[in-house]
Motif scaffolding. Structure first.
Motif: not given
Length: 300
Positions: A172, A174-175, A300
């Motif tokens: 992930e 982007e997160r 995350a």
């Protein structure tokens, strides 16, 4: 968690929402007479909400940053006369300048707001293609399988780091990138007293109290934010990386002149202490970024 500086903005806006300056015959909250700027009985501010947008903006800027001639005077002295602003503050000549912590919080707030705007284009790829995070550590779209293979033959600590920290960040990106940028201001905020502690050890004979060194650290970090932001902005506009590199060289010279002027030691001794200071602080920064990376991966 709010970034350093956000609380300053919130409190400033809340202060403006209490109303612009006005004269009242009595306090609407407790009924006390002779109310001027604040009620002498309950402390409520005497303000009217019937004010223009322009007046509202002026009040907010003034509450946020004392947005008057002191701002420009402080920034000019900070950037063009390295170390002089710190000396002035040490000597008690403070009314003409913005306080170090307020200056740091506002500048850092603006800097990280700018970084949050430009980082997605430079750090996080949202087009569905391979992310920069994968490229930087040599992984491709089959990263989870590669990580499993790596973890199988690795020591327990490395396996834990790969599975619990790296995997969530790659799965992930982007997160993870958003969380990293969100917490980065706090990392730099806590690096300031660490820098001041190193100054305290190096210059304990010149100044045995911690707070004066903290003032120096706040001024230096504020200047570093400004110089690097200008470099990043120029690079973003020109499509090169020369301005950021030049900003780093300017910052080295800035630190040397600041130490030399503020602490008053010889050129060679100042240079030697700067080298030692940068070496130790570089290690501290790397440890702080590693800790931030671990926290980001775990959440995350």
């Amino acid at each position: 968690m709010e970034a350093p500086g956000e609380d300053v903005v919130v409190r400033s806006v809340e202060s403006v929402l209490e109303g612009g300056p006005t004269k009242l015959e009595s306090c609407p909250n407790c009924g006390s007479d002779r109310v001027e700027s604040f009620c002498p009985s309950c402390g409520q501010r005497a303000g009217s909400l019937h004010t223009s947008i322009a007046a509202f903006a002026r009040e907010m800027l003034d509450g946020l940053f004392s947005f008057d001639s002191r701002v420009w005077r402080t920034l000019i002295v900070l950037l063009l006369r390295p170390g002089h602003l710190t000396l002035e503050y040490w000597r008690g000549r403070r009314a003409r300048f913005v306080a170090p912590l307020r200056l740091y919080l506002f500048v850092s707030f603006c800097v990280f707001l700018f970084l949050a705007a430009v980082a997605p284009q430079d750090v996080i790829d949202t087009s569905g293609q391979e992310s920069d995070a994968m490229v930087s550590i040599g992984l491709d779209e089959d990263a989870p399988a590669d990580l499993d293979d790596l973890g199988a033959d690795s020591p327990p600590l490395v396996r834990w780091f790969v599975q619990r920290v790296l995997r969530p960040m790659i799965e992930e990106p982007e997160r993870a990138g958003a969380l990293f940028l969100q917490r980065l201001p706090w990392a730099f905020f806590f690096l300031v007293p660490a820098f001041a502690a190193q100054l305290r050890l190096l210059y304990r004979r010149q100044e045995r109290f911690f707070v004066p060194h903290l003032v120096f650290a706040l001024h230096f970090q504020t200047a570093a934010f400004l110089l690097y932001t200008v470099g990043i902005a120029v690079d973003a506009i020109s499509g090169t990386e020369g301005a950021s590199s030049l900003a780093g060289l300017v910052l080295l010279a800035f630190l040397f002149l600041s130490l030399w002027r503020a602490y008053g030691q010889g050129l060679l001794k100042t240079l030697a202490k700067q080298v030692g200071l940068l070496f130790v602080h570089s290690i501290v920064i790397m440890l702080a970024m590693l800790l931030l990376l671990v926290v980001t991966g775990l959440t995350a």
